[in-house]
Design an enzyme around this catalytic site. Structure first.
Site, PDB file in Angstrom:
ATOM      1  N   LYS A  32       0.838  -1.204   0.000  1.00 55.75           N
ATOM      2  CA  LYS A  32       0.000   0.000   0.000  1.00 55.75           C
ATOM      3  C   LYS A  32       0.881   1.266   0.000  1.00 55.75           C
ATOM      4  O   LYS A  32       2.078   1.200   0.285  1.00 55.75           O
ATOM      5  CB  LYS A  32      -0.898  -0.011   1.240  1.00 55.75           C
ATOM      6  CG  LYS A  32      -0.129   0.018   2.575  1.00 55.75           C
ATOM      7  CD  LYS A  32      -1.038  -0.280   3.766  1.00 55.75           C
ATOM      8  CE  LYS A  32      -0.224  -0.268   5.059  1.00 55.75           C
ATOM      9  NZ  LYS A  32      -1.025  -0.744   6.211  1.00 55.75           N
ATOM     10  N   TYR A  54      15.832  30.913   5.075  1.00 54.84           N
ATOM     11  CA  TYR A  54      14.665  31.632   5.605  1.00 54.84           C
ATOM     12  C   TYR A  54      14.769  31.798   7.116  1.00 54.84           C
ATOM     13  O   TYR A  54      15.130  30.855   7.833  1.00 54.84           O
ATOM     14  CB  TYR A  54      13.385  30.846   5.316  1.00 54.84           C
ATOM     15  CG  TYR A  54      12.941  30.869   3.866  1.00 54.84           C
ATOM     16  CD1 TYR A  54      12.575  32.056   3.246  1.00 54.84           C
ATOM     17  CD2 TYR A  54      12.868  29.689   3.142  1.00 54.84           C
ATOM     18  CE1 TYR A  54      12.150  32.066   1.926  1.00 54.84           C
ATOM     19  CE2 TYR A  54      12.433  29.688   1.825  1.00 54.84           C
ATOM     20  CZ  TYR A  54      12.084  30.884   1.223  1.00 54.84           C
ATOM     21  OH  TYR A  54      11.655  30.881  -0.072  1.00 54.84           O
TER      22      TYR A  54
HETATM   23  C1  LIG Z   1      -0.232  -1.724   6.880  1.00 57.43           C
HETATM   24  C2  LIG Z   1      -0.772  -2.968   7.487  1.00 57.43           C
HETATM   25  C3  LIG Z   1       0.067  -4.072   7.723  1.00 57.43           C
HETATM   26  C4  LIG Z   1       1.581  -4.017   7.543  1.00 57.43           C
HETATM   27  O1  LIG Z   1       2.186  -3.608   8.761  1.00 57.43           O
HETATM   28  P1  LIG Z   1       3.785  -3.469   8.897  1.00 57.43           P
HETATM   29  O2  LIG Z   1       3.962  -2.986  10.287  1.00 57.43           O
HETATM   30  O3  LIG Z   1       4.205  -2.461   7.885  1.00 57.43           O
HETATM   31  O4  LIG Z   1       4.365  -4.805   8.654  1.00 57.43           O
HETATM   32  C5  LIG Z   1      -0.520  -5.248   8.158  1.00 57.43           C
HETATM   33  N1  LIG Z   1      -1.850  -5.323   8.387  1.00 57.43           N
HETATM   34  C6  LIG Z   1      -2.681  -4.267   8.207  1.00 57.43           C
HETATM   35  C7  LIG Z   1      -4.137  -4.417   8.485  1.00 57.43           C
HETATM   36  C8  LIG Z   1      -2.162  -3.051   7.770  1.00 57.43           C
HETATM   37  O5  LIG Z   1      -2.973  -2.008   7.610  1.00 57.43           O
END
Ligand SMILES: *Cc1c(COP(=O)(O)O)cnc(C)c1O
Length: 368
Positions: A33, A259
């Site tokens: 994702k 800045y």
């Molecule tokens: C993003 C996510 C993961 C992955 O978690 P990591 O800590 O990056 O391994 C697993 N399960 C769900 C439901 C998630 O949203």
């Protein structure tokens, strides 16, 4: 190149292999994702497959479509989906998650109307307090209705841990116990059901959390789920963020940089200007609070991080010339800057560091 993110796809593959070995018989679902945590979703997905991942997970229907368009199969959408997004997820042939009895008929209707059979995972909230059914009876009821619907198939049962990365805490074992009970009961009726709970931290923390599959995100990119140092858990960072020295200039004592004049030279010195800034994901919180590597040496970021530039103090007798590469994340010579170090400076987590590398930064993939 003014800003470049180089991703070692081979490192992602090796990290997946390392996780696959830790998982033993349990399967690896690679979480890609948010554009593969900033590493590029499609390339990360392919690299994860090469490392033994059998399923891919995303958060949104749009992400599922992008994988489908790249002809990548075996995708689970973990996030909440509106009815319109469900239609898109079904068209992408992705599996989806349900936790609500009232929403299940919507999934069944979308499956019927799109002429597909949708694989559904039932989500139990064992203590994350986010998505998921709190009541185990609801989980059982969902499983029963899904398995009794010709347009749906019961693909899995899942939960998500809130504190897997806090080694030794007592909430994780509580969640694990609650989910184990639910899974044991479900498996009496549905022995082929895929139970999955572990994120990256859980995989490395406790084999009892592995069940039939684990959903690993952060670790596949070579980031330490415990936020310290990926090498300590056998992982290899995949992302390197670099820029170059666009200009070197001498400053007198009392001259300021950037800045707001937050940094003023106390003695004559030289400044390097790198054409990368918060518009590229170099967070403004690194103003007077960061380091870069040039010529294999570590130099402090001075002055305010601007949208398109940062400034570096090279000292009074610079050994750096315009045109040299500058590294903001990753290794150069024997020095390295870990996302975990940046996260500590920024009071955040390594996840946010790589997700924050901007769309303006081209990704160059080194294939395995
Ligand atoms: C993003 C996510 C993961 C992955 O978690 P990591 O800590 O990056 O391994 C697993 N399960 C769900 C439901 C998630 O949203």
């Amino acid at each position: 190149m003014r800003a470049l993110a180089r991703i070692d796809d081979g490192a992602i593959t090796r990290n997946c292999t390392r996780l696959t070995e830790a998982l033993g018989p349990a399967a690896l679902c690679a979480v890609v994702k948010a554009d593969g945590y900033g590493h590029g979703m499609v390339e990360s997905a392919r690299a994860a497959h090469a490392g033994g991942a059998s399923l891919l997970a995303v958060a949104t229907a749009t992400e599922a479509t992008a994988l489908r368009d790249a002809e990548i199969d075996g995708v689970l959408v973990m996030g909440a989906l509106s009815p319109a997004e469900l239609v898109e997820a079904a068209a992408a042939r992705a599996e989806v998650v349900v936790w609500d009895l009232d929403y299940l008929p919507t999934i069944a209707r979308v499956a019927r109307q799109s002429g597909t059979r949708i694989g559904v995972h039932v989500k139990f909230d064992s203590g994350m307090g986010r998505l998921g059914a709190r009541d185990p009876m609801v989980v059982h009821e969902l499983a029963e209705r899904i398995s009794g619907d010709a347009h749906l198939s019961l693909a899995g049962a899942m939960t998500h841990f809130a504190t897997a990365d806090e080694r030794g805490d007592d909430h994780f074992p509580t969640q694990l116990r609650r989910f184990t009970e639910v899974v044991e009961q479900l498996k009496q009726t549905y022995p082929a059901l895929i139970a999955h709970a572990a994120n990256s931290a859980a995989v490395l923390r406790d084999p009892a959390s592995h069940f039939d599959m684990a959903r690993c995100g952060v670790a596949i990119y070579g980031l330490d789920p415990f936020g310290v140092d990926p090498a300590l858990v056998g992982l290899e960072p995949a992302l390197r963020l670099s820029s170059y020295v666009a200009a070197v200039k001498a400053l007198d004592s009392g001259d300021s940089v950037g800045y707001g004049r937050t940094w003023i030279a106390e003695a004559p010195t030289s400044i390097a200007v790198l054409p990368i800034g918060y518009g590229d994901g170099v967070r403004r919180g690194l103003s007077d609070n960061g380091e870069v590597l040039i010529g294999g040496r570590r130099y402090p970021l001075v002055g305010t991080v601007s949208m398109d530039n940062v400034t570096v103090d090279l000292g009074p007798e610079p050994v750096v010339a315009a045109g040299e590469e500058a590294v903001l994340i990753g290794a150069q010579g024997s020095e390295r800057i870990l996302c975990e170090m940046l996260a500590k400076r920024l009071d955040t987590i390594n996840y946010e560091v790589t997700c924050g590398v901007g769309v303006r930064v081209p990704r160059e993939h080194l294939s395995a």
